[in-house]
Design a protein around this motif. Structure first.
Motif, short mmCIF file in Angstrom:
data_model
loop_
_atom_site.label_atom_id
_atom_site.label_comp_id
_atom_site.label_asym_id
_atom_site.label_seq_id
_atom_site.Cartn_x
_atom_site.Cartn_y
_atom_site.Cartn_z
N MET A 399 33.12 60.72 -24.66
CA MET A 399 34.32 61.55 -24.64
C MET A 399 35.56 60.75 -25.02
O MET A 399 36.35 61.16 -25.88
N LEU A 400 35.73 59.57 -24.41
CA LEU A 400 36.92 58.77 -24.65
C LEU A 400 36.84 58.02 -25.99
O LEU A 400 37.82 57.95 -26.73
N GLY A 401 35.66 57.46 -26.29
CA GLY A 401 35.51 56.76 -27.55
C GLY A 401 35.56 57.70 -28.74
O GLY A 401 36.30 57.47 -29.71
N GLY A 402 34.76 58.79 -28.67
CA GLY A 402 34.78 59.75 -29.77
C GLY A 402 36.12 60.46 -29.87
O GLY A 402 36.62 60.70 -30.98
N GLY A 403 36.73 60.78 -28.75
CA GLY A 403 38.05 61.41 -28.77
C GLY A 403 39.09 60.52 -29.41
O GLY A 403 39.97 60.99 -30.16
N SER A 404 39.02 59.21 -29.15
CA SER A 404 39.96 58.27 -29.78
C SER A 404 39.79 58.25 -31.29
O SER A 404 40.76 58.19 -32.05
N GLY A 405 38.52 58.28 -31.74
CA GLY A 405 38.28 58.32 -33.18
C GLY A 405 38.85 59.56 -33.82
O GLY A 405 39.42 59.52 -34.92
N LEU A 406 38.73 60.70 -33.12
CA LEU A 406 39.25 61.94 -33.67
C LEU A 406 40.77 62.00 -33.61
O LEU A 406 41.39 62.77 -34.35
N VAL A 407 41.39 61.22 -32.72
CA VAL A 407 42.86 61.12 -32.72
C VAL A 407 43.34 60.62 -34.07
O VAL A 407 44.29 61.16 -34.67
N LEU A 408 42.69 59.58 -34.57
CA LEU A 408 43.05 59.05 -35.89
C LEU A 408 42.66 60.02 -36.99
O LEU A 408 43.45 60.32 -37.89
N ASN A 409 41.45 60.53 -36.91
CA ASN A 409 40.93 61.36 -37.99
C ASN A 409 41.69 62.66 -38.14
O ASN A 409 42.07 63.07 -39.24
N ALA A 410 41.95 63.35 -37.02
CA ALA A 410 42.60 64.65 -37.08
C ALA A 410 44.09 64.56 -37.36
O ALA A 410 44.69 65.54 -37.81
N ASN A 411 44.69 63.41 -37.08
CA ASN A 411 46.14 63.27 -37.25
C ASN A 411 46.52 62.28 -38.33
O ASN A 411 47.66 61.80 -38.37
N LEU A 412 45.59 61.99 -39.22
CA LEU A 412 45.84 60.97 -40.23
C LEU A 412 47.03 61.32 -41.11
O LEU A 412 47.83 60.45 -41.47
N ALA A 413 47.16 62.60 -41.46
CA ALA A 413 48.27 63.00 -42.32
C ALA A 413 49.62 62.74 -41.68
O ALA A 413 50.62 62.47 -42.37
N GLN A 414 49.69 62.83 -40.34
CA GLN A 414 50.94 62.58 -39.63
C GLN A 414 51.13 61.10 -39.30
O GLN A 414 52.26 60.62 -39.13
N ILE A 415 50.02 60.36 -39.19
CA ILE A 415 50.10 58.94 -38.84
C ILE A 415 50.61 58.11 -40.02
O ILE A 415 51.43 57.20 -39.85
#
Length: 618
Positions: A399-415
């Motif tokens: 949950m925490l590891g995969g969720g962290s990966g999706l933080v980058l992946n889903a918000n890449l355009a804003q990052i």
């Protein structure tokens, strides 16, 4: 199908080949980024409704304990029944969606949500059936086999997107024009409807994606592209002018039906007829590694072909050649997997299913009859598993590891814009710049899935290090990636994406393997389905709620954060600390499960055999 003649004829290697094909339909859910704009305009959906559709699909992909229970209840007919269930869900999700566009049928929004759930549930069903079966067919090589199977879920997302771009997208020349109202672009920086840039963001996100979740990252951006050309201002029916996209939906539905029929006919439980020696183990492992290297080549070829088609619009008909080459490579890897044989006994897989089952009782530590053997490791039920700390360590780590990966992946355009102040920013087109990171994440994601299993097998067989240690390494890598992102440097964004992609891919491959080893395969399907809830929880809780709310706390202009590196720094800090903490806990799990692994693989802890494994891997 009831006779499963194909299953009787095929060896377990042939079933592995079919399993790769069946797993490949899991990636078609990433196609949502390619038709979400049409769906939004056709039914006048709000952005919140459009996002809710993707969320419901994700729910269908991850909530399936009842599917696991069905697999266990049906015994040896479990693969047949569950894959057929996947066929029903897939047909119910894709074919009606095509029909409402093709026949201009108006349906209520809840009906669209039901179809979205069915699309996700189809993937859940075929994933549970394939993974649960092949874990039993390759009990000594489950890490590498699961890595191969999981990698094809992501690879298929790229392949399906490439088929759309080459075959179906050219039919949509007037689709952008009708959505734009008058055939011209909006006076903003929006792309012209007839240009290849019209599909830029959905294409980049959907076609270049090689791993779970990346396709969903492009949904919002894809909708923005469609909306940017003026919506349905012409008053005409968008579906009448988007025949390529509509035909693509029919293609996806037909693909699900055909592939599920093949899988239901050919995949069944067929464990090896005898325990493996050191020599036979090395032979099987080397054959699996050949398939792995072929898959790595396929991943790189797919990414290179997709990027070439996106970057060089003047390729013209050469794109058909690129697509054909990639599809032939995919077929070649399947043939390579299906024509392997067990080195210890070439006739091993010709035993009847009854004979194989009887012989497996004495050699497979996870036999259904393990209760008769007091020395065999315990097979946990789901109720027993949820009372152990082991399952919850795996659950929260994913949950925490995969969720962290999706933080980058889903918000890449804003990052990316938060690092534009850095001197290394060159001011190039943001879409092209973004595609570089999407491709990098995707390739690393796929490689992480593949090599996590290989590394886990090597450490276990040659160094006697339990597999949770590899998961701990992945969590440490994810924590390191979050620390690099906290710096806010555009240059450091490259290694951060590499580490994040490798770690995220490894989590997806390691979770099923750990569950099969720590809790047994007798009730594996139910426990595996239960653990899948963790990624959906992490995706929504971390990538959507936490990241979104912390982002919104900073000063904004036109809904874009203007605080630079501070926009996501707190989010990255929370992710880094969480992953580091779970890495330490997972190392503790590796230590306390040594006895369990000694029971599962007793031969691999013997000095003489371990020496043989060390030599073969080195």
């Amino acid at each position: 199908l009831s006779g499963t003649r194909c299953g009787e004829m095929l060896s377990r290697w042939g079933m592995l080949s079919v399993g790769l094909l069946v797993q490949s339909i899991g990636g078609i859910m990433y196609a949502y980024a390619l038709y979400s704009g049409l769906l939004k305009q056709q039914f006048s959906l709000t952005q919140e409704q459009t996002d809710l559709i993707s969320t419901i699909t994700l729910v269908g992909c991850n909530f399936g304990v009842h599917i696991g229970a069905l697999y266990g209840k049906m015994g040896r007919r479990g693969p047949l029944v569950v894959i057929l269930a996947g066929l029903i869900f897939g047909a119910a999700g894709w074919l009606p969606l095509w029909a409402i566009f093709h026949f201009h049928i108006h349906v209520a929004f809840p009906v669209i949500l039901v179809m979205a759930f069915c699309q996700g549930h189809a993937q859940m069903a075929v994933d549970i059936a394939t993974i649960s079966t092949l874990v039993q067919n390759f009990p000594e090589h489950r890490g590498l086999v699961i890595s191969l199977l999981k990698s094809y879920v992501g690879l298929s997302g790229a392949l399906v997107g490439q088929v759309f771009a080459v075959v179906f997208k050219p039919m949509d020349d007037s689709c952008g024009r009708i959505l734009g109202g008058n055939g011209t672009a909006a006076p903003t920086a929006a792309p012209t409807p007839n240009s290849t840039d019209f599909y830029a963001d959905p294409y980049v996100e959907g076609v270049l994606d090689l791993g779970y979740g990346a396709g969903f990252g492009g949904i919002t951006n894809g909708d923005a592209v469609w909306a940017a050309v003026g919506g349905s201002g012409s008053g005409e029916d968008p579906a009448s002018y988007c025949q390529g996209t509509i035909a693509f939906l029919l293609f996806l539905g037909a693909e699900v039906v055909v592939v599920c029929l093949i899988g239901a006919s050919c995949i069944r439980i067929k464990p090896p007829h005898a325990a493996e020696t050191a020599d036979s183990y090395d032979g099987v492992a080397s054959r699996l590694r050949v398939v792995l290297y072929g898959t790595v080549f396929l991943a790189l070829a797919t990414a290179a072909s997709s990027f070439a088609e996106y970057t060089f619009a003047e390729l013209g008909h050469a794109t058909y050649g690129l697509l054909a080459a990639v599809l032939l490579t995919f077929l070649g890897v399947m043939v390579l997997a299906g024509t392997r044989s067990d080195p210890a006994d070439p006739d091993a897989d010709r035993f009847s299913s009854v004979t194989a089952r009887l012989l497996a009782k004495s050699v497979n530590t996870f036999s259904d009859d393990d209760d008769d053997n007091p020395d065999a490791p315990k097979n946990y039920t789901l109720g027993e598993a949820v009372t152990t700390p082991w399952l919850w360590v795996i659950f929260f780590s994913f949950m925490l590891g995969g969720g962290s990966g999706l933080v980058l992946n889903a918000n890449l355009a804003q990052i990316i814009p938060t690092t534009e102040h850095h001197p290394s920013f060159d001011g190039s087109n943001s879409t092209v710049k973004k595609s570089i990171f999407v491709t990098l994440f995707s390739v690393c994601n796929c490689c992480g899935r593949l090599f996590a299993g290989l590394l886990g097998d090597w450490l276990l067989k040659s160094r006697r290090i339990p597999r949770p240690a590899v998961f701990a390494l992945g969590l440490a890598m994810m924590s390191g990636a979050m620390v690099l992102l906290m710096v806010g440097s555009y240059t450091l964004l490259f290694p951060a994406v590499v580490l994040c992609g490798l770690a995220y891919g490894s989590f997806n491959a390691l979770c099923p393997t750990l569950i099969s080893e720590l809790f047994g395969v007798k009730h594996f399907a139910k426990i595996y389905a239960f653990n899948s809830i963790s990624l959906a929880t992490g995706s929504y809780g971390m990538a959507t709620v936490m990241a979104g709310r912390l982002y919104a706390q900073h000063p904004q202009e036109d809904k874009a954060c203007t605080a630079g590196v501070q926009c996501y720094r707190t989010t990255f800090l929370i992710c880094a600390v969480a992953c580091a903490a779970m890495s330490a806990i997972m190392l503790g799990l590796a230590r306390v499960t040594r006895k369990r692994y000694r029971q599962i693989y007793p031969n691999f802890f013997a000095s003489r055999i371990r020496s043989a494994y060390t030599t073969s891997f080195d």
